[in-house]
Motif scaffolding. Structure first.
Motif, PDB file in Angstrom:
ATOM      1  N   ARG A  77      -7.482 -43.102   8.563  1.00  0.00           N
ATOM      2  CA  ARG A  77      -7.879 -42.859   9.954  1.00  0.00           C
ATOM      3  C   ARG A  77      -6.794 -42.132  10.735  1.00  0.00           C
ATOM      4  O   ARG A  77      -5.644 -42.039  10.299  1.00  0.00           O
ATOM      5  N   ALA A  78      -7.218 -41.634  11.892  1.00  0.00           N
ATOM      6  CA  ALA A  78      -6.297 -40.932  12.792  1.00  0.00           C
ATOM      7  C   ALA A  78      -6.843 -41.037  14.210  1.00  0.00           C
ATOM      8  O   ALA A  78      -8.015 -41.372  14.421  1.00  0.00           O
ATOM      9  N   GLU A  79      -5.983 -40.734  15.172  1.00  0.00           N
ATOM     10  CA  GLU A  79      -6.376 -40.783  16.577  1.00  0.00           C
ATOM     11  C   GLU A  79      -6.325 -39.391  17.181  1.00  0.00           C
ATOM     12  O   GLU A  79      -5.313 -38.693  17.074  1.00  0.00           O
ATOM     13  N   VAL A  80      -7.411 -38.997  17.807  1.00  0.00           N
ATOM     14  CA  VAL A  80      -7.458 -37.744  18.548  1.00  0.00           C
ATOM     15  C   VAL A  80      -6.831 -38.011  19.910  1.00  0.00           C
ATOM     16  O   VAL A  80      -7.166 -38.997  20.573  1.00  0.00           O
ATOM     17  N   ALA A 105      -9.561 -30.630  10.237  1.00  0.00           N
ATOM     18  CA  ALA A 105      -8.188 -30.887   9.780  1.00  0.00           C
ATOM     19  C   ALA A 105      -8.021 -32.334   9.326  1.00  0.00           C
ATOM     20  O   ALA A 105      -7.316 -32.612   8.354  1.00  0.00           O
ATOM     21  N   ALA A 106      -8.677 -33.249  10.014  1.00  0.00           N
ATOM     22  CA  ALA A 106      -8.607 -34.656   9.616  1.00  0.00           C
ATOM     23  C   ALA A 106      -9.181 -34.841   8.215  1.00  0.00           C
ATOM     24  O   ALA A 106      -8.584 -35.535   7.374  1.00  0.00           O
ATOM     25  N   LEU A 107     -10.298 -34.218   7.956  1.00  0.00           N
ATOM     26  CA  LEU A 107     -10.887 -34.298   6.613  1.00  0.00           C
ATOM     27  C   LEU A 107      -9.944 -33.732   5.556  1.00  0.00           C
ATOM     28  O   LEU A 107      -9.775 -34.321   4.489  1.00  0.00           O
ATOM     29  N   ARG A 108      -9.333 -32.586   5.857  1.00  0.00           N
ATOM     30  CA  ARG A 108      -8.382 -31.991   4.898  1.00  0.00           C
ATOM     31  C   ARG A 108      -7.207 -32.924   4.636  1.00  0.00           C
ATOM     32  O   ARG A 108      -6.638 -32.923   3.543  1.00  0.00           O
ATOM     33  N   ALA A 109      -6.858 -33.732   5.628  1.00  0.00           N
ATOM     34  CA  ALA A 109      -5.748 -34.679   5.484  1.00  0.00           C
ATOM     35  C   ALA A 109      -6.210 -36.015   4.904  1.00  0.00           C
ATOM     36  O   ALA A 109      -5.422 -36.959   4.820  1.00  0.00           O
ATOM     37  N   GLY A 110      -7.489 -36.081   4.494  1.00  0.00           N
ATOM     38  CA  GLY A 110      -8.001 -37.309   3.888  1.00  0.00           C
ATOM     39  C   GLY A 110      -8.352 -38.389   4.889  1.00  0.00           C
ATOM     40  O   GLY A 110      -8.490 -39.556   4.528  1.00  0.00           O
ATOM     41  N   ARG A 111      -8.536 -38.020   6.145  1.00  0.00           N
ATOM     42  CA  ARG A 111      -8.866 -38.986   7.196  1.00  0.00           C
ATOM     43  C   ARG A 111     -10.370 -38.925   7.453  1.00  0.00           C
ATOM     44  O   ARG A 111     -10.907 -37.855   7.745  1.00  0.00           O
ATOM     45  N   THR A 112     -11.041 -40.063   7.303  1.00  0.00           N
ATOM     46  CA  THR A 112     -12.491 -40.094   7.451  1.00  0.00           C
ATOM     47  C   THR A 112     -12.963 -40.903   8.657  1.00  0.00           C
ATOM     48  O   THR A 112     -14.164 -40.970   8.918  1.00  0.00           O
ATOM     49  N   LEU A 113     -12.037 -41.503   9.374  1.00  0.00           N
ATOM     50  CA  LEU A 113     -12.379 -42.248  10.576  1.00  0.00           C
ATOM     51  C   LEU A 113     -11.448 -41.804  11.694  1.00  0.00           C
ATOM     52  O   LEU A 113     -10.219 -41.864  11.550  1.00  0.00           O
ATOM     53  N   TRP A 133     -19.776 -38.443  18.820  1.00  0.00           N
ATOM     54  CA  TRP A 133     -18.887 -39.603  18.809  1.00  0.00           C
ATOM     55  C   TRP A 133     -19.652 -40.833  19.289  1.00  0.00           C
ATOM     56  O   TRP A 133     -20.523 -40.740  20.149  1.00  0.00           O
ATOM     57  N   THR A 134     -19.300 -41.998  18.742  1.00  0.00           N
ATOM     58  CA  THR A 134     -19.962 -43.250  19.081  1.00  0.00           C
ATOM     59  C   THR A 134     -19.090 -44.070  20.016  1.00  0.00           C
ATOM     60  O   THR A 134     -17.935 -44.375  19.684  1.00  0.00           O
ATOM     61  N   PRO A 135     -19.630 -44.454  21.184  1.00  0.00           N
ATOM     62  CA  PRO A 135     -18.844 -45.308  22.084  1.00  0.00           C
ATOM     63  C   PRO A 135     -18.778 -46.729  21.530  1.00  0.00           C
ATOM     64  O   PRO A 135     -19.788 -47.281  21.091  1.00  0.00           O
ATOM     65  N   HIS A 159     -17.093 -41.320  12.265  1.00  0.00           N
ATOM     66  CA  HIS A 159     -16.930 -41.243  10.811  1.00  0.00           C
ATOM     67  C   HIS A 159     -17.131 -39.801  10.387  1.00  0.00           C
ATOM     68  O   HIS A 159     -18.101 -39.159  10.806  1.00  0.00           O
ATOM     69  N   LEU A 160     -16.238 -39.326   9.571  1.00  0.00           N
ATOM     70  CA  LEU A 160     -16.338 -37.964   9.043  1.00  0.00           C
ATOM     71  C   LEU A 160     -16.741 -38.068   7.582  1.00  0.00           C
ATOM     72  O   LEU A 160     -16.308 -38.958   6.860  1.00  0.00           O
TER      73      LEU A 160
END
Length: 165
Positions: A77-80, A105-113, A133-135, A159-160
């Protein structure tokens, strides 16, 4: 990053002066905004923070950051953070473009959430909802706006999925 700090500071000042709740008071100075951006340089150089900016140094039109979670159990995971569009560039799809950029970019970095938070009822909130996006919920009196008034914040997640899943 350090060389871009003055231009990014101008963008930050434009957003704060426009009322965006980015964690800074309306009294934010150019020097403080530049120092804040320069302080991010170590995280960028260490690969823990990814930053994109559109436009050119001295005339940035938008920026977005992605903070990569570092703990072993959270590397998915990552935070925007700090999505900003200059007031003169709004209404042209730049915010959506920056979101798409950071999601890819998150997907390329293996981040799916991905997670983020924004002031409840803000224009940014409408952008995130429109982008799928889901609140998760709102937290009352979470942060002050630039004028110093406590405002609620809504937390979002997305989720990506990689192509073919």
């Amino acid at each position: 990053m350090r060389d871009s700090a003055p231009g990014l500071a101008d963008l930050l000042l434009d957003a704060v002066r426009g009322g965006a709740s980015l964690g800074f008071p309306a009294t934010l100075t150019t020097a403080e905004a530049s120092a804040w951006w320069r302080a991010r340089a170590d995280a960028v150089e260490g690969g823990h923070l990814l930053v994109w900016a559109t436009g050119a140094p001295g005339a940035f039109t938008g920026t977005v950051s992605l903070a990569l979670a570092e703990l072993p159990n959270s590397r998915h995971r990552a935070e925007v953070a700090k999505l900003m569009v200059h007031h003169a560039a709004r209404g042209r799809g730049l915010g959506r473009h920056l979101l798409a950029l950071v999601e890819a970019a998150a997907l390329r970095a293996g981040r799916t959430l991905l997670v983020l938070d924004t002031e409840t009822g803000s224009a940014a909130e409408r952008l995130y909802r429109a982008a799928g996006w889901t609140p998760l919920g709102s937290i009352p009196d979470y942060a002050t706006d630039p004028a110093g008034t406590l405002r609620p914040t809504t937390v979002y997640y997305k989720h990506l999925f990689t192509t073919g899943t």
